[in-house]
Structures are given as structure tokens and as C-alpha cells.
Design an enzyme around this catalytic site. Structure first.
Site, mmCIF file in Angstrom:
data_model
loop_
_atom_site.group_PDB
_atom_site.id
_atom_site.type_symbol
_atom_site.label_atom_id
_atom_site.label_comp_id
_atom_site.label_asym_id
_atom_site.label_seq_id
_atom_site.Cartn_x
_atom_site.Cartn_y
_atom_site.Cartn_z
ATOM 1 N N CYS A 93 46.675 44.821 42.507
ATOM 2 C CA CYS A 93 46.821 44.639 43.960
ATOM 3 C C CYS A 93 46.301 43.277 44.437
ATOM 4 O O CYS A 93 46.916 42.270 44.126
ATOM 5 C CB CYS A 93 46.185 45.802 44.698
ATOM 6 S SG CYS A 93 46.846 45.974 46.366
ATOM 7 N N HIS A 194 46.658 51.500 42.452
ATOM 8 C CA HIS A 194 45.292 51.912 42.136
ATOM 9 C C HIS A 194 45.377 53.307 41.525
ATOM 10 O O HIS A 194 46.451 53.823 41.279
ATOM 11 C CB HIS A 194 44.459 51.948 43.414
ATOM 12 C CG HIS A 194 44.562 50.710 44.234
ATOM 13 N ND1 HIS A 194 43.931 49.541 43.884
ATOM 14 C CD2 HIS A 194 45.249 50.432 45.373
ATOM 15 C CE1 HIS A 194 44.215 48.604 44.790
ATOM 16 N NE2 HIS A 194 45.017 49.120 45.690
HETATM 17 N N1 GLN Z 1 44.933 42.488 51.097
HETATM 18 C C1 GLN Z 1 46.058 42.712 50.224
HETATM 19 C C2 GLN Z 1 47.272 43.302 50.923
HETATM 20 O O1 GLN Z 1 47.136 44.092 51.854
HETATM 21 C C3 GLN Z 1 45.636 43.546 49.024
HETATM 22 C C4 GLN Z 1 45.273 44.958 49.366
HETATM 23 C C5 GLN Z 1 44.746 45.721 48.174
HETATM 24 O O2 GLN Z 1 44.151 45.159 47.271
HETATM 25 N N2 GLN Z 1 44.925 47.025 48.186
HETATM 26 O O3 GLN Z 1 48.387 43.001 50.522
#
Ligand code: GLN
Length: 243
Positions: A93, A194
Site C-alpha cells: 500500500c 493488508h
Molecule cells: N495514503 C495512501 C493512500 O490512501 C496509502 C494508504 C495505505 O497505506 N493504506 O493511497
């Protein structure tokens, strides 16, 4: 006696809010269950990233933390050295976004330069991708394995010619709602879900370890995990019809 295998968990204080720390625990445990000594090394900004690790892990985080992480990793430089020496990097992510060429943050979509390890660029998406993902990954032996996980991201990621998709999405958004999730380029792998994803998908965990060690690993008993996965996949497919 051979040297222990080092699993390096990078910047949990910045990229640790989605439980991706579990990926490091899974890797260490799957080595230990096979009698291979492994160490989990955690590093925070301000301390040099160890350069001799076998697998490096980056997790999810929010926009401001991503910017801090990319700055600290660029200044440190040891992640580049470790990859040059043959280490594997697995990024989830926000971690996936920052190892790319560019990503955007904030209301004004400020473009931030990433580590440039994957030929991908991330921009604010047309919707926020939140929910279970089910995708299919082609293993090195050519067979398919389903990947399950939970995505929560506002950025959409677009692959350039030097990166190839890691998985094909059946349910969920993945990279950009284009039927792909994640990217691979050399020993760098990134993906959105995740879970932690390596707990849910032990074949992917073993793939990272085999890549890092350069040899196949003995299979581990999998009945219980297989059953959990069967139930999860069935539930996601059922719920996915409503997504
Ligand atoms: N801030 C990033 C986004 O919203 C990553 C979010 C995350 O790691 N879940 O795309």
C-alpha cells in the site's frame, strides 16, 4: 552453522498503522518452522537501515508519513545497497506507492518523488478503494494461487513498461480498477492488500523467502490454513457480488 536470515521491518512508526507488521512475523515463523534461524530487525528513521538483510518490508501509512518515509530512505541509501546485493523488497500500500517513481499527497495532489525502484506512478483515484480484494497470482511454476486481503487506499497506481502486474483482480479495485494489483520488477514486489497479506497467503510468503534465499523451501503442513483460506475466499466471493 549458517548465518541467521535477517527480515528487516522498515519504519513501523511511519508505515505501521495497517497491521502489516504481521508480514515480518509470518516470514520469520515460516523460516523457524523449517529450522532456519531468522531475526526480525526493526529500524526507525534516524538509525541506518541495515544493509545485509534478506527481505525488507514496508507497510501502509498515511500521506504525511509516506513523505517522511521516502525522504528518510532516500537519505539513508542502504535499501538501494541491500537490493543491489540481492535482497528482496516487499512493499504494501503506502509502501508500494513510495517505492514507485512518483505519488501524490494532500488536497492539492502534490507530486512527490518516490524511490524509483518500481516503474509505477500513483495518482489520486476516482474513488477510495476500501474492501476485500480477491486476486490471482501466477506462481513461478506457472500455476495460479488466489490472493486475499483488505485494501484501503485513495491512490491509484499505473504501471510503466519496466514493471509487470503481480496479480489479476477478481474482486476489488487493486492498482486502479484496471484488473491488476501490485507490481514486480526484479526483486522488488509491491501490492495493495493488508491482512496482513502474508498471513492470509502463505504461498506468497514462501515465494519471497525462496527468492531471497535462492533455493526452494520444504513444504509446511497447510490443512488448517487451507481451510481458513477456503472459507475466506467463499465469503469474499459471496460478499463481492455486492461490492
Ligand atoms: N495514503 C495512501 C493512500 O490512501 C496509502 C494508504 C495505505 O497505506 N493504506 O493511497
Amino acid at each position: 552453522m549458517s548465518e541467521p536470515v535477517d527480515i528487516v521491518l522498515v519504519y513501523q512508526s511511519l508505515l505501521g498503522i495497517y497491521g502489516d507488521r504481521g508480514n515480518a512475523m509470518v516470514l520469520r515463523s515460516r523460516l523457524a518452522w523449517r529450522g532456519i534461524e531468522a531475526r526480525l530487525i526493526e529500524v526507525e528513521p534516524g538509525t541506518p537501515v541495515p544493509a545485509g538483510g534478506a527481505v525488507y518490508l514496508l507497510g501502509g501509512g498515511e500521506d504525511a508519513a509516506q513523505v517522511s518515509a521516502v525522504r528518510a530512505l532516500t537519505a539513508d541509501g542502504n535499501l538501494y545497497r541491500a537490493l543491489d546485493a540481492g535482497a528482496v523488497l516487499f512493499a504494501v500500500c503506502a509502501g508500494y506507492q513510495i517505492v514507485g517513481k512518483t505519488f501524490t499527497v494532500g488536497e492539492r495532489d502534490e507530486v512527490i518523488e518516490g524511490l524509483g525502484l518500481l516503474d509505477v506512478n500513483t495518482r489520486r483515484g476516482t474513488e477510495r478503494a476500501v474492501g476485500e480484494v480477491l486476486s490471482s497470482w501466477t506462481k513461478p511454476d506457472g500455476t495460479q494461487s488466489l490472493i486475499t486481503g483488505f485494501e484501503n487506499h485513495g491512490g491509484f497506481t499505473y504501471l510503466g513498461p519496466d514493471a509487470r502486474p503481480l496479480a489479476r483482480v477478481e474482486i476489488g479495485i487493486g492498482n486502479a480498477g484496471d484488473g491488476t494489483d501490485g507490481a514486480v520488477q526484479g526483486n522488488v514486489l509491491g501490492i495493495y492488500p493488508h491482512g496482513p497479506i502474508l498471513a492470509r497467503n502463505p504461498e506468497l510468503a514462501d515465494h519471497l523467502l525462496e527468492r531471497a534465499l535462492g533455493h526452494p523451501l520444504d513444504p509446511l503442513p497447510s490443512e488448517e490454513l487451507d481451510e481458513l483460506r477456503r472459507q475466506r475466499i467463499a465469503a469474499v466471493r459471496k460478499a463481492g457480488l455486492r461490492r
